[in-house]
Design a protein around this motif. Sequence first.
Motif, PDB file in Angstrom:
ATOM      1  N   THR A  59       0.815  -1.206   0.000  1.00 25.23           N
ATOM      2  CA  THR A  59       0.000   0.000   0.000  1.00 25.23           C
ATOM      3  C   THR A  59       0.851   1.259   0.000  1.00 25.23           C
ATOM      4  O   THR A  59       2.017   1.231   0.387  1.00 25.23           O
ATOM      5  CB  THR A  59      -0.940   0.031   1.228  1.00 25.23           C
ATOM      6  N   THR A  60       0.226   2.309  -0.408  1.00 22.70           N
ATOM      7  CA  THR A  60       0.781   3.639  -0.230  1.00 22.70           C
ATOM      8  C   THR A  60       0.369   4.127   1.159  1.00 22.70           C
ATOM      9  O   THR A  60      -0.583   3.614   1.750  1.00 22.70           O
ATOM     10  CB  THR A  60       0.211   4.600  -1.286  1.00 22.70           C
ATOM     11  N   ALA A  61       1.081   5.099   1.657  1.00 21.70           N
ATOM     12  CA  ALA A  61       0.677   5.795   2.883  1.00 21.70           C
ATOM     13  C   ALA A  61       0.042   7.112   2.433  1.00 21.70           C
ATOM     14  O   ALA A  61       0.709   7.956   1.832  1.00 21.70           O
ATOM     15  CB  ALA A  61       1.874   6.047   3.788  1.00 21.70           C
ATOM     16  N   ASN A  62      -1.240   7.247   2.702  1.00 22.12           N
ATOM     17  CA  ASN A  62      -1.989   8.421   2.249  1.00 22.12           C
ATOM     18  C   ASN A  62      -2.552   9.174   3.446  1.00 22.12           C
ATOM     19  O   ASN A  62      -3.337   8.595   4.212  1.00 22.12           O
ATOM     20  CB  ASN A  62      -3.153   8.003   1.344  1.00 22.12           C
ATOM     21  N   HIS A  95       4.774   2.372   1.187  1.00 19.11           N
ATOM     22  CA  HIS A  95       5.590   3.451   0.636  1.00 19.11           C
ATOM     23  C   HIS A  95       4.857   4.772   0.835  1.00 19.11           C
ATOM     24  O   HIS A  95       3.681   4.892   0.481  1.00 19.11           O
ATOM     25  CB  HIS A  95       5.844   3.230  -0.856  1.00 19.11           C
ATOM     26  N   GLY A  96       5.535   5.737   1.431  1.00 22.58           N
ATOM     27  CA  GLY A  96       4.945   7.048   1.656  1.00 22.58           C
ATOM     28  C   GLY A  96       5.822   8.162   1.133  1.00 22.58           C
ATOM     29  O   GLY A  96       7.025   7.978   0.945  1.00 22.58           O
ATOM     30  N   GLY A  97       5.199   9.291   0.931  1.00 22.92           N
ATOM     31  CA  GLY A  97       5.961  10.455   0.503  1.00 22.92           C
ATOM     32  C   GLY A  97       6.708  11.099   1.662  1.00 22.92           C
ATOM     33  O   GLY A  97       7.839  11.547   1.496  1.00 22.92           O
ATOM     34  N   TYR A  98       6.063  11.151   2.826  1.00 22.57           N
ATOM     35  CA  TYR A  98       6.654  11.867   3.949  1.00 22.57           C
ATOM     36  C   TYR A  98       6.664  11.086   5.256  1.00 22.57           C
ATOM     37  O   TYR A  98       7.536  11.287   6.086  1.00 22.57           O
ATOM     38  CB  TYR A  98       5.906  13.195   4.169  1.00 22.57           C
ATOM     39  N   ASP A  99       5.664  10.234   5.484  1.00 21.57           N
ATOM     40  CA  ASP A  99       5.556   9.560   6.769  1.00 21.57           C
ATOM     41  C   ASP A  99       4.723   8.292   6.606  1.00 21.57           C
ATOM     42  O   ASP A  99       3.717   8.302   5.907  1.00 21.57           O
ATOM     43  CB  ASP A  99       4.888  10.498   7.782  1.00 21.57           C
ATOM     44  N   THR A 126       9.915   6.050   3.087  1.00 22.24           N
ATOM     45  CA  THR A 126       9.416   7.247   2.415  1.00 22.24           C
ATOM     46  C   THR A 126      10.414   7.672   1.345  1.00 22.24           C
ATOM     47  O   THR A 126      11.569   7.252   1.351  1.00 22.24           O
ATOM     48  CB  THR A 126       9.228   8.407   3.413  1.00 22.24           C
ATOM     49  N   GLY A 127       9.950   8.500   0.456  1.00 23.31           N
ATOM     50  CA  GLY A 127      10.829   9.055  -0.573  1.00 23.31           C
ATOM     51  C   GLY A 127      10.903   8.194  -1.811  1.00 23.31           C
ATOM     52  O   GLY A 127      10.026   7.384  -2.094  1.00 23.31           O
ATOM     53  N   GLU A 128      11.985   8.395  -2.539  1.00 23.08           N
ATOM     54  CA  GLU A 128      12.198   7.679  -3.801  1.00 23.08           C
ATOM     55  C   GLU A 128      12.322   6.173  -3.576  1.00 23.08           C
ATOM     56  O   GLU A 128      12.877   5.731  -2.568  1.00 23.08           O
ATOM     57  CB  GLU A 128      13.497   8.178  -4.454  1.00 23.08           C
ATOM     58  N   VAL A 129      11.825   5.413  -4.526  1.00 29.02           N
ATOM     59  CA  VAL A 129      11.997   3.963  -4.500  1.00 29.02           C
ATOM     60  C   VAL A 129      13.377   3.659  -5.063  1.00 29.02           C
ATOM     61  O   VAL A 129      13.680   4.001  -6.199  1.00 29.02           O
ATOM     62  CB  VAL A 129      10.915   3.257  -5.337  1.00 29.02           C
ATOM     63  N   GLY A 130      14.213   3.029  -4.251  1.00 31.57           N
ATOM     64  CA  GLY A 130      15.559   2.682  -4.684  1.00 31.57           C
ATOM     65  C   GLY A 130      15.732   1.185  -4.869  1.00 31.57           C
ATOM     66  O   GLY A 130      14.859   0.395  -4.502  1.00 31.57           O
ATOM     67  N   GLU A 131      16.852   0.823  -5.440  1.00 27.80           N
ATOM     68  CA  GLU A 131      17.147  -0.591  -5.663  1.00 27.80           C
ATOM     69  C   GLU A 131      17.111  -1.393  -4.363  1.00 27.80           C
ATOM     70  O   GLU A 131      16.671  -2.538  -4.339  1.00 27.80           O
ATOM     71  CB  GLU A 131      18.502  -0.760  -6.351  1.00 27.80           C
ATOM     72  N   GLU A 132      17.566  -0.777  -3.259  1.00 30.14           N
ATOM     73  CA  GLU A 132      17.554  -1.487  -1.970  1.00 30.14           C
ATOM     74  C   GLU A 132      16.126  -1.779  -1.517  1.00 30.14           C
ATOM     75  O   GLU A 132      15.857  -2.838  -0.947  1.00 30.14           O
ATOM     76  CB  GLU A 132      18.319  -0.715  -0.890  1.00 30.14           C
TER      77      GLU A 132
END
Length: 149
Positions: A59-62, A95-99, A126-132
């Motif tokens: 899910t996203t964090a909204n 995954h969230g943008g800020y929290d 939070t933030g960009e989705v990275g390879e890790e």
Amino acid sequence: MARVLLVHHSPSPATEELAAAAREGLNMPELDGVEVIERAALEATADDVLAADAYVLGTTANFGYISGALKHFFDTTYYDSREQTAGRPFSYWIHGGYDTTGAEKAMEAITTGFGWEKAFEPVTFTGEVGEEHLAQVTEMAATVAATVM
């Protein structure tokens, strides 16, 4: 054959990358004997939950909470599947943008209510989705599947 249900709400390219990473983990060749059923959070049913041996959720964090779509999934499947599925393994990503704090608390409360058992530490960030992050989601999903082989 063991069955893993992948339920997620992935409305953006970034969250779809996470869903793809989960698919990769669930479909590893080493996991012979595991069938993967994938449903969008708004399409998954209690029958899907009852037919699965384990669960991978995303899910996203909204606005400080899980997506409305995943909450809808939980709301519409709880009474018809809670007792029969207690003790089954699961894990998730958020995954969230800020929290993600509120979403994490919600996932803990809801999955505790279902009585599901965490098979792998959830991937929350939070933030960009990275390879890790993608690697962590792949490992998480594969581990959940391996628990029911």
